[in-house]
Design a protein around this motif. Structure first.
Motif, PDB file in Angstrom:
ATOM      1  N   PRO A 176     -17.248   9.233 -90.895  1.00 34.20           N
ATOM      2  CA  PRO A 176     -15.834   9.401 -90.538  1.00 34.20           C
ATOM      3  C   PRO A 176     -15.079   8.064 -90.581  1.00 34.20           C
ATOM      4  CG  PRO A 176     -17.232   9.635 -88.594  1.00 34.20           C
ATOM      5  CD  PRO A 176     -18.144   9.476 -89.771  1.00 34.20           C
ATOM      6  N   VAL A 177     -13.849   8.125 -91.053  1.00 29.48           N
ATOM      7  CA  VAL A 177     -13.011   6.926 -91.093  1.00 29.48           C
ATOM      8  C   VAL A 177     -12.870   6.397 -89.667  1.00 29.48           C
ATOM      9  CG1 VAL A 177     -10.685   6.078 -91.566  1.00 29.48           C
ATOM     10  CG2 VAL A 177     -11.777   7.688 -93.145  1.00 29.48           C
ATOM     11  N   PRO A 178     -13.171   5.115 -89.438  1.00 28.06           N
ATOM     12  CA  PRO A 178     -13.178   4.580 -88.075  1.00 28.06           C
ATOM     13  C   PRO A 178     -11.814   4.108 -87.566  1.00 28.06           C
ATOM     14  CG  PRO A 178     -13.924   2.898 -89.577  1.00 28.06           C
ATOM     15  CD  PRO A 178     -13.699   4.144 -90.408  1.00 28.06           C
ATOM     16  N   TRP A 179     -10.765   4.263 -88.349  1.00 28.12           N
ATOM     17  CA  TRP A 179      -9.476   3.672 -88.027  1.00 28.12           C
ATOM     18  C   TRP A 179      -8.470   4.659 -87.466  1.00 28.12           C
ATOM     19  CZ3 TRP A 179     -10.256  -1.233 -88.017  1.00 28.12           C
ATOM     20  CH2 TRP A 179     -11.099  -1.824 -88.950  1.00 28.12           C
ATOM     21  N   LEU A 180      -7.635   4.144 -86.576  1.00 28.03           N
ATOM     22  CA  LEU A 180      -6.465   4.859 -86.077  1.00 28.03           C
ATOM     23  C   LEU A 180      -5.267   3.993 -86.458  1.00 28.03           C
ATOM     24  CD1 LEU A 180      -5.103   7.060 -84.352  1.00 28.03           C
ATOM     25  CD2 LEU A 180      -5.501   5.599 -82.375  1.00 28.03           C
ATOM     26  N   PHE A 181      -4.352   4.535 -87.244  1.00 27.93           N
ATOM     27  CA  PHE A 181      -3.189   3.784 -87.706  1.00 27.93           C
ATOM     28  C   PHE A 181      -2.049   4.008 -86.725  1.00 27.93           C
ATOM     29  CE2 PHE A 181       0.380   3.138 -90.841  1.00 27.93           C
ATOM     30  CZ  PHE A 181       0.157   1.787 -91.027  1.00 27.93           C
ATOM     31  N   ILE A 182      -1.540   2.930 -86.139  1.00 24.77           N
ATOM     32  CA  ILE A 182      -0.511   3.004 -85.098  1.00 24.77           C
ATOM     33  C   ILE A 182       0.832   2.623 -85.710  1.00 24.77           C
ATOM     34  CG2 ILE A 182       0.226   2.133 -82.842  1.00 24.77           C
ATOM     35  CD1 ILE A 182      -2.817   1.399 -82.421  1.00 24.77           C
ATOM     36  N   ARG A 183       1.749   3.591 -85.730  1.00 26.79           N
ATOM     37  CA  ARG A 183       3.063   3.396 -86.343  1.00 26.79           C
ATOM     38  C   ARG A 183       4.174   3.160 -85.310  1.00 26.79           C
ATOM     39  NH1 ARG A 183       0.332   7.403 -89.213  1.00 26.79           N
ATOM     40  NH2 ARG A 183       0.396   7.212 -91.466  1.00 26.79           N
ATOM     41  N   ASP A 184       3.865   3.259 -84.033  1.00 23.59           N
ATOM     42  CA  ASP A 184       4.861   3.242 -82.956  1.00 23.59           C
ATOM     43  C   ASP A 184       5.662   1.948 -82.823  1.00 23.59           C
ATOM     44  OD1 ASP A 184       3.714   5.684 -82.454  1.00 23.59           O
ATOM     45  OD2 ASP A 184       2.741   5.082 -80.597  1.00 23.59           O
ATOM     46  N   HIS A 185       5.173   0.838 -83.365  1.00 18.77           N
ATOM     47  CA  HIS A 185       5.809  -0.464 -83.163  1.00 18.77           C
ATOM     48  C   HIS A 185       6.342  -1.065 -84.462  1.00 18.77           C
ATOM     49  CE1 HIS A 185       4.196  -0.297 -79.114  1.00 18.77           C
ATOM     50  NE2 HIS A 185       3.008  -0.056 -79.627  1.00 18.77           N
ATOM     51  N   ALA A 186       6.670  -0.203 -85.441  1.00 22.77           N
ATOM     52  CA  ALA A 186       7.167  -0.681 -86.736  1.00 22.77           C
ATOM     53  C   ALA A 186       8.344  -1.635 -86.521  1.00 22.77           C
ATOM     54  CB  ALA A 186       7.598   0.508 -87.588  1.00 22.77           C
ATOM     55  N   PRO A 187       8.379  -2.725 -87.265  1.00 28.20           N
ATOM     56  CA  PRO A 187       7.662  -3.026 -88.492  1.00 28.20           C
ATOM     57  C   PRO A 187       6.307  -3.716 -88.293  1.00 28.20           C
ATOM     58  CG  PRO A 187       9.285  -4.719 -88.143  1.00 28.20           C
ATOM     59  CD  PRO A 187       9.432  -3.715 -87.008  1.00 28.20           C
ATOM     60  N   THR A 188       5.794  -3.757 -87.058  1.00 27.49           N
ATOM     61  CA  THR A 188       4.428  -4.215 -86.833  1.00 27.49           C
ATOM     62  C   THR A 188       3.575  -2.976 -86.620  1.00 27.49           C
ATOM     63  OG1 THR A 188       5.181  -6.288 -85.845  1.00 27.49           O
ATOM     64  CG2 THR A 188       2.930  -5.616 -85.368  1.00 27.49           C
ATOM     65  N   TYR A 189       2.535  -2.859 -87.428  1.00 29.08           N
ATOM     66  CA  TYR A 189       1.668  -1.689 -87.397  1.00 29.08           C
ATOM     67  C   TYR A 189       0.296  -2.085 -86.871  1.00 29.08           C
ATOM     68  CZ  TYR A 189       5.283   0.297 -90.327  1.00 29.08           C
ATOM     69  OH  TYR A 189       6.489   0.739 -90.806  1.00 29.08           O
ATOM     70  N   GLY A 190      -0.328  -1.181 -86.146  1.00 24.09           N
ATOM     71  CA  GLY A 190      -1.652  -1.444 -85.596  1.00 24.09           C
ATOM     72  C   GLY A 190      -2.715  -0.672 -86.339  1.00 24.09           C
ATOM     73  N   LEU A 191      -3.861  -1.298 -86.490  1.00 23.28           N
ATOM     74  CA  LEU A 191      -5.022  -0.635 -87.056  1.00 23.28           C
ATOM     75  C   LEU A 191      -6.134  -0.779 -86.028  1.00 23.28           C
ATOM     76  CD1 LEU A 191      -5.600   0.852 -89.696  1.00 23.28           C
ATOM     77  CD2 LEU A 191      -6.805  -1.180 -90.433  1.00 23.28           C
ATOM     78  N   LYS A 192      -6.399   0.304 -85.300  1.00 17.99           N
ATOM     79  CA  LYS A 192      -7.382   0.278 -84.212  1.00 17.99           C
ATOM     80  C   LYS A 192      -8.733   0.758 -84.709  1.00 17.99           C
ATOM     81  CE  LYS A 192      -8.388   1.916 -79.600  1.00 17.99           C
ATOM     82  NZ  LYS A 192      -7.880   2.582 -78.421  1.00 17.99           N
ATOM     83  N   ASN A 193      -9.765  -0.001 -84.372  1.00 23.00           N
ATOM     84  CA  ASN A 193     -11.127   0.415 -84.672  1.00 23.00           C
ATOM     85  C   ASN A 193     -11.522   1.440 -83.606  1.00 23.00           C
ATOM     86  OD1 ASN A 193     -13.870   0.760 -84.979  1.00 23.00           O
ATOM     87  ND2 ASN A 193     -14.369  -1.419 -84.930  1.00 23.00           N
ATOM     88  N   ALA A 194     -11.475   2.714 -83.967  1.00 26.22           N
ATOM     89  CA  ALA A 194     -11.760   3.798 -83.028  1.00 26.22           C
ATOM     90  C   ALA A 194     -13.237   4.163 -83.007  1.00 26.22           C
ATOM     91  CB  ALA A 194     -10.930   5.025 -83.398  1.00 26.22           C
ATOM     92  N   SER A 195     -14.065   3.387 -83.681  1.00 27.22           N
ATOM     93  CA  SER A 195     -15.501   3.660 -83.710  1.00 27.22           C
ATOM     94  C   SER A 195     -16.219   2.894 -82.596  1.00 27.22           C
ATOM     95  CB  SER A 195     -16.092   3.267 -85.066  1.00 27.22           C
ATOM     96  OG  SER A 195     -16.223   1.862 -85.174  1.00 27.22           O
ATOM     97  N   LEU A 196     -17.518   3.081 -82.532  1.00 27.72           N
ATOM     98  CA  LEU A 196     -18.347   2.383 -81.543  1.00 27.72           C
ATOM     99  C   LEU A 196     -19.052   1.166 -82.140  1.00 27.72           C
ATOM    100  CD1 LEU A 196     -19.925   5.486 -79.769  1.00 27.72           C
ATOM    101  CD2 LEU A 196     -17.965   4.103 -79.043  1.00 27.72           C
ATOM    102  N   GLU A 197     -18.731   0.823 -83.379  1.00 26.53           N
ATOM    103  CA  GLU A 197     -19.387  -0.303 -84.035  1.00 26.53           C
ATOM    104  C   GLU A 197     -18.382  -1.390 -84.422  1.00 26.53           C
ATOM    105  OE1 GLU A 197     -20.967   0.561 -88.060  1.00 26.53           O
ATOM    106  OE2 GLU A 197     -19.969   2.483 -87.846  1.00 26.53           O
ATOM    107  N   THR A 198     -18.875  -2.603 -84.585  1.00 27.50           N
ATOM    108  CA  THR A 198     -18.064  -3.717 -85.042  1.00 27.50           C
ATOM    109  C   THR A 198     -17.961  -3.624 -86.560  1.00 27.50           C
ATOM    110  OG1 THR A 198     -18.700  -5.115 -83.192  1.00 27.50           O
ATOM    111  CG2 THR A 198     -17.945  -6.236 -85.179  1.00 27.50           C
ATOM    112  N   LEU A 199     -16.735  -3.768 -87.077  1.00 23.44           N
ATOM    113  CA  LEU A 199     -16.498  -3.712 -88.513  1.00 23.44           C
ATOM    114  C   LEU A 199     -16.199  -5.121 -89.000  1.00 23.44           C
ATOM    115  CD1 LEU A 199     -14.346  -0.482 -88.421  1.00 23.44           C
ATOM    116  CD2 LEU A 199     -16.799  -0.695 -88.864  1.00 23.44           C
TER     117      LEU A 199
END
Length: 92
Positions: free
Chosen positions: A9-32
């Motif tokens: 499964p894709v480990p990312w959650l893309f956060i659009r709430d703070h545009a024009p700064t976007y967040g990419l959260k590692n939603a997995s249990l491992e370090t990428l």
């Protein structure tokens, strides 16, 4: 038994709430590791070095551009502990 790897499964959650700064959260249990970003289309993203993003951590990306949803795609590239490389395309 098959030697076909299980789906990952894709480990990312893309956060659009703070545009024009976007967040990419590692939603997995491992370090990428070796996480890098590139834009396809007319948007702009400051240059950065590949980074490591731990479980639950968020990378914040200032992305500028007019109407990003129409013509721009963010490409995320990373490696897991087994050194397999993955790519994920995000649209705005």
């Amino acid at each position: 038994m098959s030697d076909v790897p299980l789906a990952y499964p894709v480990p990312w959650l893309f956060i659009r709430d703070h545009a024009p700064t976007y967040g990419l959260k590692n939603a997995s249990l491992e370090t990428l590791k070796h996480v890098s970003f590139a834009l396809l289309g007319p948007g702009s993203l400051p240059e950065h070095f590949p980074m490591t993003i731990g479980a639950g951590e968020t990378a914040w990306l200032p992305i500028a551009g007019d109407d990003l949803a129409r013509a721009t795609t963010l490409v995320v590239r990373w490696r897991r502990d087994n050194d397999d490389e993955y790519l994920w395309r995000v649209v705005f």
